[in-house]
Design a protein around this motif. Structure first.
Motif, PDB file in Angstrom:
ATOM      1  N   CYS A 181       2.621  10.680  16.421  1.00 13.67           N
ATOM      2  CA  CYS A 181       3.731   9.812  16.835  1.00 13.67           C
ATOM      3  C   CYS A 181       4.814  10.671  17.483  1.00 13.67           C
ATOM      4  CB  CYS A 181       4.310   9.069  15.629  1.00 13.67           C
ATOM      5  SG  CYS A 181       5.778   8.083  16.037  1.00 13.67           S
ATOM      6  N   PRO A 182       5.059  10.513  18.794  1.00 14.07           N
ATOM      7  CA  PRO A 182       6.037  11.371  19.471  1.00 14.07           C
ATOM      8  C   PRO A 182       7.474  11.097  19.054  1.00 14.07           C
ATOM      9  CG  PRO A 182       5.243   9.665  20.945  1.00 14.07           C
ATOM     10  CD  PRO A 182       4.403   9.575  19.712  1.00 14.07           C
ATOM     11  N   ALA A 183       7.706   9.937  18.420  1.00 15.89           N
ATOM     12  CA  ALA A 183       9.066   9.583  17.997  1.00 15.89           C
ATOM     13  C   ALA A 183       9.359  10.012  16.563  1.00 15.89           C
ATOM     14  CB  ALA A 183       9.273   8.076  18.127  1.00 15.89           C
ATOM     15  N   GLY A 184       8.331  10.434  15.825  1.00  8.97           N
ATOM     16  CA  GLY A 184       8.529  10.758  14.417  1.00  8.97           C
ATOM     17  C   GLY A 184       8.880   9.553  13.582  1.00  8.97           C
ATOM     18  N   ALA A 185       8.391   8.373  13.992  1.00 15.03           N
ATOM     19  CA  ALA A 185       8.765   7.117  13.323  1.00 15.03           C
ATOM     20  C   ALA A 185       7.910   6.800  12.109  1.00 15.03           C
ATOM     21  CB  ALA A 185       8.675   5.961  14.318  1.00 15.03           C
ATOM     22  N   LEU A 186       6.861   7.591  11.857  1.00 14.48           N
ATOM     23  CA  LEU A 186       5.924   7.260  10.789  1.00 14.48           C
ATOM     24  C   LEU A 186       6.008   8.201   9.587  1.00 14.48           C
ATOM     25  CD1 LEU A 186       2.771   6.373  12.934  1.00 14.48           C
ATOM     26  CD2 LEU A 186       4.377   4.792  11.851  1.00 14.48           C
ATOM     27  N   THR A 187       7.023   9.024   9.528  1.00 11.78           N
ATOM     28  CA  THR A 187       7.164   9.922   8.380  1.00 11.78           C
ATOM     29  C   THR A 187       7.747   9.174   7.186  1.00 11.78           C
ATOM     30  OG1 THR A 187       9.350  10.629   9.160  1.00 11.78           O
ATOM     31  CG2 THR A 187       7.456  11.960   9.830  1.00 11.78           C
ATOM     32  N   GLY A 188       7.324   9.571   5.979  1.00 11.53           N
ATOM     33  CA  GLY A 188       7.866   8.974   4.759  1.00 11.53           C
ATOM     34  C   GLY A 188       7.101   7.773   4.257  1.00 11.53           C
ATOM     35  N   TRP A 189       5.857   7.623   4.684  1.00 13.69           N
ATOM     36  CA  TRP A 189       5.073   6.450   4.301  1.00 13.69           C
ATOM     37  C   TRP A 189       4.459   6.555   2.914  1.00 13.69           C
ATOM     38  CZ3 TRP A 189       0.026   7.360   2.977  1.00 13.69           C
ATOM     39  CH2 TRP A 189      -0.519   8.589   3.365  1.00 13.69           C
ATOM     40  N   GLU A 190       4.339   7.773   2.383  1.00 18.65           N
ATOM     41  CA  GLU A 190       3.482   8.031   1.225  1.00 18.65           C
ATOM     42  C   GLU A 190       3.751   7.126   0.021  1.00 18.65           C
ATOM     43  OE1 GLU A 190       3.595  11.764   3.705  1.00 18.65           O
ATOM     44  OE2 GLU A 190       5.043  10.266   3.005  1.00 18.65           O
ATOM     45  N   GLU A 191       5.008   6.871  -0.294  1.00 17.42           N
ATOM     46  CA  GLU A 191       5.323   6.072  -1.485  1.00 17.42           C
ATOM     47  C   GLU A 191       5.638   4.623  -1.148  1.00 17.42           C
ATOM     48  OE1 GLU A 191       8.392   7.939  -3.723  1.00 17.42           O
ATOM     49  OE2 GLU A 191       7.291   9.820  -4.009  1.00 17.42           O
ATOM     50  N   LEU A 192       5.530   4.255   0.123  1.00 15.25           N
ATOM     51  CA  LEU A 192       5.921   2.910   0.550  1.00 15.25           C
ATOM     52  C   LEU A 192       4.754   2.070   1.043  1.00 15.25           C
ATOM     53  CD1 LEU A 192       9.120   3.914   2.574  1.00 15.25           C
ATOM     54  CD2 LEU A 192       9.033   3.032   0.235  1.00 15.25           C
ATOM     55  N   TYR A 193       3.751   2.714   1.628  1.00  8.85           N
ATOM     56  CA  TYR A 193       2.672   1.992   2.312  1.00  8.85           C
ATOM     57  C   TYR A 193       1.704   1.316   1.345  1.00  8.85           C
ATOM     58  CZ  TYR A 193      -2.047   1.611   4.213  1.00  8.85           C
ATOM     59  OH  TYR A 193      -3.304   1.172   4.527  1.00  8.85           O
ATOM     60  N   THR A 194       1.327   0.071   1.677  1.00 10.93           N
ATOM     61  CA  THR A 194       0.211  -0.606   1.016  1.00 10.93           C
ATOM     62  C   THR A 194      -0.623  -1.303   2.095  1.00 10.93           C
ATOM     63  OG1 THR A 194       1.315  -2.754   0.700  1.00 10.93           O
ATOM     64  CG2 THR A 194       1.631  -1.083  -1.024  1.00 10.93           C
ATOM     65  N   PRO A 195      -1.946  -1.408   1.915  1.00  3.88           N
ATOM     66  CA  PRO A 195      -2.790  -2.084   2.906  1.00  3.88           C
ATOM     67  C   PRO A 195      -2.459  -3.562   3.074  1.00  3.88           C
ATOM     68  CG  PRO A 195      -4.113  -0.739   1.415  1.00  3.88           C
ATOM     69  CD  PRO A 195      -2.737  -0.806   0.836  1.00  3.88           C
ATOM     70  N   GLU A 196      -1.888  -4.166   2.029  1.00  3.44           N
ATOM     71  CA  GLU A 196      -1.590  -5.593   2.078  1.00  3.44           C
ATOM     72  C   GLU A 196      -0.289  -5.904   2.814  1.00  3.44           C
ATOM     73  OE1 GLU A 196      -4.078  -4.369  -1.157  1.00  3.44           O
ATOM     74  OE2 GLU A 196      -1.948  -3.921  -0.859  1.00  3.44           O
ATOM     75  N   ALA A 197       0.705  -5.019   2.706  1.00  2.00           N
ATOM     76  CA  ALA A 197       2.030  -5.320   3.246  1.00  2.00           C
ATOM     77  C   ALA A 197       2.565  -4.268   4.203  1.00  2.00           C
ATOM     78  CB  ALA A 197       3.021  -5.510   2.093  1.00  2.00           C
ATOM     79  N   GLY A 198       1.834  -3.172   4.411  1.00  2.00           N
ATOM     80  CA  GLY A 198       2.334  -2.130   5.291  1.00  2.00           C
ATOM     81  C   GLY A 198       3.500  -1.389   4.660  1.00  2.00           C
ATOM     82  N   TRP A 199       4.482  -1.022   5.495  1.00  2.00           N
ATOM     83  CA  TRP A 199       5.682  -0.363   4.976  1.00  2.00           C
ATOM     84  C   TRP A 199       6.767  -0.453   6.051  1.00  2.00           C
ATOM     85  CZ3 TRP A 199       7.492   4.644   6.758  1.00  2.00           C
ATOM     86  CH2 TRP A 199       6.707   5.204   7.783  1.00  2.00           C
ATOM     87  N   ARG A 200       7.989  -0.188   5.665  1.00  2.00           N
ATOM     88  CA  ARG A 200       9.106  -0.302   6.604  1.00  2.00           C
ATOM     89  C   ARG A 200       9.282   1.016   7.352  1.00  2.00           C
ATOM     90  NH1 ARG A 200      12.764  -4.273   6.955  1.00  2.00           N
ATOM     91  NH2 ARG A 200      12.128  -5.103   4.921  1.00  2.00           N
ATOM     92  N   MET A 201       8.552   1.156   8.457  1.00  2.00           N
ATOM     93  CA  MET A 201       8.648   2.353   9.278  1.00  2.00           C
ATOM     94  C   MET A 201       9.993   2.393  10.005  1.00  2.00           C
ATOM     95  SD  MET A 201       6.297   1.256  12.557  1.00  2.00           S
ATOM     96  CE  MET A 201       7.175   2.302  13.733  1.00  2.00           C
TER      97      MET A 201
END
Length: 234
Positions: free
Chosen positions: A177-197
């Motif tokens: 991701c060239p914007a660095g918008a996807l960092t910090g997903w580890e404790e937030l992401y779920t396959p059902e709801a995604g995460w707040r990128m």
């Protein structure tokens, strides 16, 4: 043939690659103003439509930036047409219906967010799950899919929500991701709801750095985006 089958057959015949149906209650936890019943109080069913992008322009990014933009715009145009057509098809049966644009709203407070979440509708309708890239991963096309949603007051037979996880959390989308918008997903992401990128970083890169040309690097990086391109409806 029942109306549910008619709806699916019609959409596939008009060019849709994926079609799923969910009950309106499956999106009742959406933020206020983004629920189906906020727009059509009599909503009973939600139709999720998927249209796959061609592999070439996606997998050869960033060199194919202009060609990817063509894919993006053509896919959205096709989905908007499909949504309008199926809403009219159902309304001719006597049931109010409403199609939502495939593109997200742009403006203060609504950057990169549509009036309704096409992604959550797709999960509820059984089309796929969220990946770490915060896009929907589908079995046949990975995240190389654009989505649209139609709501209707007719009660259609719902599909089973997507329960599996297709994302192996390899992190390729994060690193690319060239914007660095996807960092910090580890404790937030779920396959059902995604995460707040970080959508502001994504927005800034697309509309400032790229001058409005879409990015697509998170799609290109995903190993599942090579997909199968099997015939629609199969």
């Amino acid at each position: 043939m029942g109306l549910t089958e008619e709806v699916k057959e019609y959409l596939y015949s008009q060019g849709a690659d994926l079609v799923g149906i969910a009950g309106a209650e499956s999106l009742k936890e959406a933020p206020e103003g983004c629920r189906p019943t906020d727009y059509l109080p009599t909503t009973k069913s939600v139709i999720s439509i998927g249209y796959a992008l061609n592999r070439g322009p996606v997998l050869n990014l960033p060199q194919s930036r202009n060609e990817y933009l063509l894919e993006f715009e053509c896919a959205n145009s096709t989905l908007n047409h499909l949504g309008h057509k199926i809403a009219k098809f159902i309304e001719k049966k006597g049931f109010d219906s409403m199609a939502f644009p495939a593109t997200a709203s742009i403006g203060d407070g609504a950057r990169l967010r549509g009036d309704i979440s096409h992604k959550h509708a797709a999960v509820a309708a059984g089309l796929g799950c969220f990946g770490v890239n915060n896009l929907i991963l589908t079995p046949d096309y990975g995240s190389r899919v654009r989505l649209a949603t139609v709501i209707t007051e007719v009660e259609l037979t719902p599909d089973q929500p997507f329960k599996d996880s297709l994302c192996n959390r390899c992190g390729k989308c994060v690193r690319n991701c060239p914007a660095g918008a996807l960092t910090g997903w580890e404790e937030l992401y779920t396959p059902e709801a995604g995460w707040r990128m970080d959508k502001e970083k994504c927005y800034h890169y697309i509309f400032v750095k790229l001058g409005g040309r879409r990015c697509g690097m998170c799609i290109a990086a995903c190993p599942l985006s090579r997909g199968l391109n099997r015939p629609a409806g199969n």
